[in-house]
Design a protein around this motif. Structure first.
Motif, mmCIF file in Angstrom:
data_model
loop_
_atom_site.group_PDB
_atom_site.id
_atom_site.type_symbol
_atom_site.label_atom_id
_atom_site.label_comp_id
_atom_site.label_asym_id
_atom_site.label_seq_id
_atom_site.Cartn_x
_atom_site.Cartn_y
_atom_site.Cartn_z
ATOM 1 N N CYS A 197 0.850 -1.194 0.000
ATOM 2 C CA CYS A 197 0.000 0.000 0.000
ATOM 3 C C CYS A 197 0.891 1.251 0.000
ATOM 4 C CB CYS A 197 -0.896 0.001 1.231
ATOM 5 S SG CYS A 197 -1.837 1.532 1.421
ATOM 6 N N CYS A 221 -5.533 -2.265 -0.553
ATOM 7 C CA CYS A 221 -5.183 -2.314 0.863
ATOM 8 C C CYS A 221 -6.469 -2.517 1.664
ATOM 9 C CB CYS A 221 -4.506 -1.003 1.269
ATOM 10 S SG CYS A 221 -4.192 -0.868 3.046
ATOM 11 N N HIS A 236 -6.954 1.087 3.219
ATOM 12 C CA HIS A 236 -7.015 2.296 2.387
ATOM 13 C C HIS A 236 -7.656 2.097 1.021
ATOM 14 C CE1 HIS A 236 -3.695 3.137 5.284
ATOM 15 N NE2 HIS A 236 -4.490 4.180 5.466
#
Ligand SMILES: [Zn+2]
Length: 132
Positions: free
Chosen positions: A41, A79, A82
């Motif tokens: 990420c 992710c 995220h």
């Protein structure tokens, strides 16, 4: 020094990017430098699965007498925290087809010579020189 670490240093690459392959085609006068990224990420650095990828290429400064292209399958990772994010390349901006170092070279030449001369010497189209 082997060619992959050499090109990593020339391009100034650092984690997650690395050079995975360098190819010289003497007949076409081209060096192709393939860059790859570890899948993590870009916000938190956690290893993350690939969501998809986009094949892109950028013209870079020549390697001696050979025109040089950087190519990469630019990944998007998913992710858990995220979401889906693109791992940005450090050698170019936005949707440019040229590395930042190549763009800087062109700008310096345009201070010294006409658009026609720069176009001819760097083998760039008029459109490429006047688009931005
Ligand atoms: Zn994250």
């Amino acid at each position: 020094m082997h060619q992959n670490p050499l090109y990593e240093r020339i391009l100034g690459l650092s984690t997650p990017w690395f050079v995975s392959h360098v190819d010289l085609d003497e007949d076409s006068g081209l060096v192709e430098c393939e860059a790859s990224a570890s899948l993590c990420c870009p916000r938190c650095g956690q290893p993350s699965p690939r969501y998809d990828k986009r094949r892109r290429q950028w013209r870079h400064l020549d390697t001696c007498q050979f025109q040089t292209q950087v190519v990469a399958n630019v990944p998007r990772v998913r992710c858990p925290e995220h979401g889906c994010l693109t791992i940005q390349v450090p050698w170019a901006e936005g949707n440019s087809r040229y590395t930042a170092l190549f763009e800087a070279l062109v700008i310096e030449w345009l201070k010294e010579a006409s658009i026609q001369a720069v176009s001819r010497q760097l083998q760039l189209s008029w459109t490429a020189l006047t688009a931005s």
